[in-house]
Design a protein around this motif. Structure first.
Motif, PDB file in Angstrom:
ATOM      1  N   PRO A 159      -1.147 -18.402  52.077  1.00  0.00           N
ATOM      2  CA  PRO A 159      -0.079 -17.321  52.552  1.00  0.00           C
ATOM      3  C   PRO A 159       0.524 -17.467  53.804  1.00  0.00           C
ATOM      4  O   PRO A 159       1.668 -17.383  54.160  1.00  0.00           O
ATOM      5  CB  PRO A 159      -1.067 -16.264  52.340  1.00  0.00           C
ATOM      6  N   ALA A 160      -0.249 -17.979  54.744  1.00  0.00           N
ATOM      7  CA  ALA A 160       0.167 -18.144  56.111  1.00  0.00           C
ATOM      8  C   ALA A 160       1.261 -19.512  56.192  1.00  0.00           C
ATOM      9  O   ALA A 160       2.275 -19.166  56.866  1.00  0.00           O
ATOM     10  CB  ALA A 160      -0.880 -18.563  56.918  1.00  0.00           C
ATOM     11  N   VAL A 161       1.132 -20.332  55.409  1.00  0.00           N
ATOM     12  CA  VAL A 161       1.883 -21.367  55.252  1.00  0.00           C
ATOM     13  C   VAL A 161       3.098 -21.013  54.638  1.00  0.00           C
ATOM     14  O   VAL A 161       4.536 -21.320  54.992  1.00  0.00           O
ATOM     15  CB  VAL A 161       1.634 -22.799  54.574  1.00  0.00           C
ATOM     16  N   ARG A 162       3.102 -20.295  53.531  1.00  0.00           N
ATOM     17  CA  ARG A 162       4.407 -19.548  52.769  1.00  0.00           C
ATOM     18  C   ARG A 162       5.166 -18.690  53.747  1.00  0.00           C
ATOM     19  O   ARG A 162       6.377 -18.922  53.785  1.00  0.00           O
ATOM     20  CB  ARG A 162       3.847 -18.883  51.747  1.00  0.00           C
ATOM     21  N   ARG A 163       4.526 -18.087  54.571  1.00  0.00           N
ATOM     22  CA  ARG A 163       4.994 -16.983  55.625  1.00  0.00           C
ATOM     23  C   ARG A 163       5.790 -17.954  56.698  1.00  0.00           C
ATOM     24  O   ARG A 163       6.962 -17.500  56.810  1.00  0.00           O
ATOM     25  CB  ARG A 163       4.303 -16.200  56.248  1.00  0.00           C
ATOM     26  N   THR A 164       5.308 -18.904  57.164  1.00  0.00           N
ATOM     27  CA  THR A 164       6.032 -19.757  57.976  1.00  0.00           C
ATOM     28  C   THR A 164       7.124 -20.387  57.582  1.00  0.00           C
ATOM     29  O   THR A 164       8.303 -20.481  58.098  1.00  0.00           O
ATOM     30  CB  THR A 164       5.098 -20.856  58.838  1.00  0.00           C
ATOM     31  N   VAL A 165       6.986 -20.870  56.344  1.00  0.00           N
ATOM     32  CA  VAL A 165       8.298 -21.487  55.449  1.00  0.00           C
ATOM     33  C   VAL A 165       9.123 -20.457  55.402  1.00  0.00           C
ATOM     34  O   VAL A 165      10.519 -20.837  55.767  1.00  0.00           O
ATOM     35  CB  VAL A 165       7.895 -22.244  54.301  1.00  0.00           C
ATOM     36  N   GLU A 166       9.129 -19.377  54.967  1.00  0.00           N
ATOM     37  CA  GLU A 166       9.987 -18.358  54.747  1.00  0.00           C
ATOM     38  C   GLU A 166      10.694 -17.944  55.953  1.00  0.00           C
ATOM     39  O   GLU A 166      11.906 -17.726  55.861  1.00  0.00           O
ATOM     40  CB  GLU A 166       9.356 -17.276  53.845  1.00  0.00           C
ATOM     41  N   ARG A 167      10.022 -17.774  57.151  1.00  0.00           N
ATOM     42  CA  ARG A 167      10.587 -17.608  58.425  1.00  0.00           C
ATOM     43  C   ARG A 167      11.387 -18.578  59.077  1.00  0.00           C
ATOM     44  O   ARG A 167      12.465 -18.539  59.263  1.00  0.00           O
ATOM     45  CB  ARG A 167       9.316 -17.401  59.348  1.00  0.00           C
ATOM     46  N   LEU A 168      11.205 -19.848  58.852  1.00  0.00           N
ATOM     47  CA  LEU A 168      11.776 -21.052  59.061  1.00  0.00           C
ATOM     48  C   LEU A 168      13.280 -21.164  58.188  1.00  0.00           C
ATOM     49  O   LEU A 168      14.460 -21.538  58.738  1.00  0.00           O
ATOM     50  CB  LEU A 168      11.088 -22.323  58.780  1.00  0.00           C
ATOM     51  N   LEU A 169      13.130 -20.887  57.119  1.00  0.00           N
ATOM     52  CA  LEU A 169      14.352 -20.876  56.013  1.00  0.00           C
ATOM     53  C   LEU A 169      15.213 -19.500  56.465  1.00  0.00           C
ATOM     54  O   LEU A 169      16.313 -19.628  56.141  1.00  0.00           O
ATOM     55  CB  LEU A 169      13.814 -20.881  54.723  1.00  0.00           C
ATOM     56  N   ALA A 170      14.693 -18.594  57.060  1.00  0.00           N
ATOM     57  CA  ALA A 170      15.644 -17.483  57.417  1.00  0.00           C
ATOM     58  C   ALA A 170      16.396 -17.751  58.543  1.00  0.00           C
ATOM     59  O   ALA A 170      17.202 -17.041  58.889  1.00  0.00           O
ATOM     60  CB  ALA A 170      14.627 -16.264  57.472  1.00  0.00           C
ATOM     61  N   SER A 171      16.076 -18.523  59.525  1.00  0.00           N
ATOM     62  CA  SER A 171      17.034 -19.098  60.678  1.00  0.00           C
ATOM     63  C   SER A 171      17.922 -20.094  60.389  1.00  0.00           C
ATOM     64  O   SER A 171      17.841 -20.816  59.155  1.00  0.00           O
ATOM     65  CB  SER A 171      15.937 -19.700  61.645  1.00  0.00           C
ATOM     66  N   ARG A 172      19.232 -20.137  61.090  1.00  0.00           N
ATOM     67  CA  ARG A 172      20.174 -21.027  61.056  1.00  0.00           C
ATOM     68  C   ARG A 172      19.584 -22.239  61.078  1.00  0.00           C
ATOM     69  O   ARG A 172      19.105 -22.731  61.824  1.00  0.00           O
ATOM     70  CB  ARG A 172      21.017 -20.600  62.187  1.00  0.00           C
ATOM     71  N   PRO A 173      19.793 -23.235  60.070  1.00  0.00           N
ATOM     72  CA  PRO A 173      19.458 -24.768  60.089  1.00  0.00           C
ATOM     73  C   PRO A 173      20.002 -25.373  61.134  1.00  0.00           C
ATOM     74  O   PRO A 173      21.283 -25.132  61.633  1.00  0.00           O
ATOM     75  CB  PRO A 173      19.887 -24.955  58.607  1.00  0.00           C
ATOM     76  N   THR A 174      19.349 -26.552  61.317  1.00  0.00           N
ATOM     77  CA  THR A 174      20.066 -27.581  62.186  1.00  0.00           C
ATOM     78  C   THR A 174      20.264 -28.907  61.121  1.00  0.00           C
ATOM     79  O   THR A 174      19.088 -29.322  60.738  1.00  0.00           O
ATOM     80  CB  THR A 174      19.083 -28.083  63.501  1.00  0.00           C
ATOM     81  N   VAL A 175      21.219 -29.651  61.451  1.00  0.00           N
ATOM     82  CA  VAL A 175      21.565 -30.892  60.630  1.00  0.00           C
ATOM     83  C   VAL A 175      21.509 -32.011  61.489  1.00  0.00           C
ATOM     84  O   VAL A 175      22.682 -31.876  62.332  1.00  0.00           O
ATOM     85  CB  VAL A 175      22.585 -30.441  59.625  1.00  0.00           C
ATOM     86  N   ALA A 176      20.708 -33.054  61.337  1.00  0.00           N
ATOM     87  CA  ALA A 176      21.392 -34.404  61.890  1.00  0.00           C
ATOM     88  C   ALA A 176      21.390 -35.308  60.763  1.00  0.00           C
ATOM     89  O   ALA A 176      21.012 -35.383  60.089  1.00  0.00           O
ATOM     90  CB  ALA A 176      20.102 -34.668  62.894  1.00  0.00           C
ATOM     91  N   ALA A 177      22.363 -36.359  61.197  1.00  0.00           N
ATOM     92  CA  ALA A 177      22.767 -37.089  60.167  1.00  0.00           C
ATOM     93  C   ALA A 177      23.227 -38.481  60.984  1.00  0.00           C
ATOM     94  O   ALA A 177      23.613 -38.566  61.897  1.00  0.00           O
ATOM     95  CB  ALA A 177      24.136 -36.738  59.589  1.00  0.00           C
ATOM     96  N   LEU A 178      22.844 -39.602  59.993  1.00  0.00           N
ATOM     97  CA  LEU A 178      23.341 -41.021  60.482  1.00  0.00           C
ATOM     98  C   LEU A 178      23.957 -41.638  59.405  1.00  0.00           C
ATOM     99  O   LEU A 178      23.730 -41.406  58.323  1.00  0.00           O
ATOM    100  CB  LEU A 178      21.968 -41.858  60.677  1.00  0.00           C
ATOM    101  N   GLY A 179      24.699 -42.622  59.664  1.00  0.00           N
ATOM    102  CA  GLY A 179      25.481 -43.271  58.719  1.00  0.00           C
ATOM    103  C   GLY A 179      26.921 -42.590  58.646  1.00  0.00           C
ATOM    104  O   GLY A 179      27.458 -42.070  59.527  1.00  0.00           O
ATOM    105  N   PRO A 180      27.448 -43.040  57.731  1.00  0.00           N
ATOM    106  CA  PRO A 180      29.076 -42.763  57.360  1.00  0.00           C
ATOM    107  C   PRO A 180      29.105 -41.124  57.082  1.00  0.00           C
ATOM    108  O   PRO A 180      28.646 -40.532  56.039  1.00  0.00           O
ATOM    109  CB  PRO A 180      29.244 -43.388  55.943  1.00  0.00           C
ATOM    110  N   LEU A 181      29.424 -40.450  58.184  1.00  0.00           N
ATOM    111  CA  LEU A 181      29.677 -38.964  58.173  1.00  0.00           C
ATOM    112  C   LEU A 181      30.617 -38.465  57.388  1.00  0.00           C
ATOM    113  O   LEU A 181      30.674 -37.332  57.088  1.00  0.00           O
ATOM    114  CB  LEU A 181      29.446 -38.551  59.737  1.00  0.00           C
ATOM    115  N   ALA A 182      31.800 -39.075  56.941  1.00  0.00           N
ATOM    116  CA  ALA A 182      32.712 -38.826  56.092  1.00  0.00           C
ATOM    117  C   ALA A 182      32.260 -38.254  54.721  1.00  0.00           C
ATOM    118  O   ALA A 182      32.588 -37.453  54.381  1.00  0.00           O
ATOM    119  CB  ALA A 182      33.508 -39.914  55.909  1.00  0.00           C
ATOM    120  N   ALA A 183      31.208 -38.776  54.298  1.00  0.00           N
ATOM    121  CA  ALA A 183      30.432 -38.371  52.886  1.00  0.00           C
ATOM    122  C   ALA A 183      29.678 -37.304  53.225  1.00  0.00           C
ATOM    123  O   ALA A 183      29.014 -36.943  52.154  1.00  0.00           O
ATOM    124  CB  ALA A 183      29.544 -39.502  52.260  1.00  0.00           C
ATOM    125  N   LEU A 184      29.145 -36.806  54.382  1.00  0.00           N
ATOM    126  CA  LEU A 184      28.618 -35.512  54.673  1.00  0.00           C
ATOM    127  C   LEU A 184      29.051 -34.269  54.297  1.00  0.00           C
ATOM    128  O   LEU A 184      30.221 -34.210  54.602  1.00  0.00           O
ATOM    129  CB  LEU A 184      27.892 -35.488  56.215  1.00  0.00           C
TER     130      LEU A 184
END
Length: 105
Positions: free
Chosen positions: A69-94
């Motif tokens: 339950p603690a892990v699930r609460r943590t995952v849910e809290r993290l998913l509720a925040s604005r995501p950060t996206v990092a990418a490598l490679g051809p970004l046109a396809a992102l």
């Protein structure tokens, strides 16, 4: 696929996965104590972060306290925040950030 997997994490986690993760974390923590340099580094991190050295027994006890339950609460809290996206490679396809964020929200 990654977004679908991440969003489904809270419901797909099992007690066996959490138990394996605890065992791996406990083993990694204890094995890291074999090196004098690693022990000194960990001691320094503890002093800077907590203001005191954390005994190995306390670290292991805290690892054992982690529950599904603690892990699930943590995952849910993290998913509720604005995501950060990092990418490598051809970004046109992102995919545009807004679409990625919408799928995770």
């Amino acid at each position: 696929v990654l977004c679908d997997t991440v969003v489904g994490l809270p419901d797909s986690l099992t007690e066996d996965e959490v138990a394996r993760a605890r065992a791996q974390l406990r083993a990694g923590t204890l094995m890291s104590m074999e090196s004098t340099m690693a022990r000194c580094e960990q001691l320094g991190q503890h002093l800077l972060t907590f203001g005191r050295p954390i005994p190995v027994g306390e670290i292991v006890a805290r690892i054992e306290e982690v529950s599904l339950p603690a892990v699930r609460r943590t995952v849910e809290r993290l998913l509720a925040s604005r995501p950060t996206v990092a990418a490598l490679g051809p970004l046109a396809a992102l995919e545009p950030f807004e679409r990625i964020a919408a799928r995770l929200g």
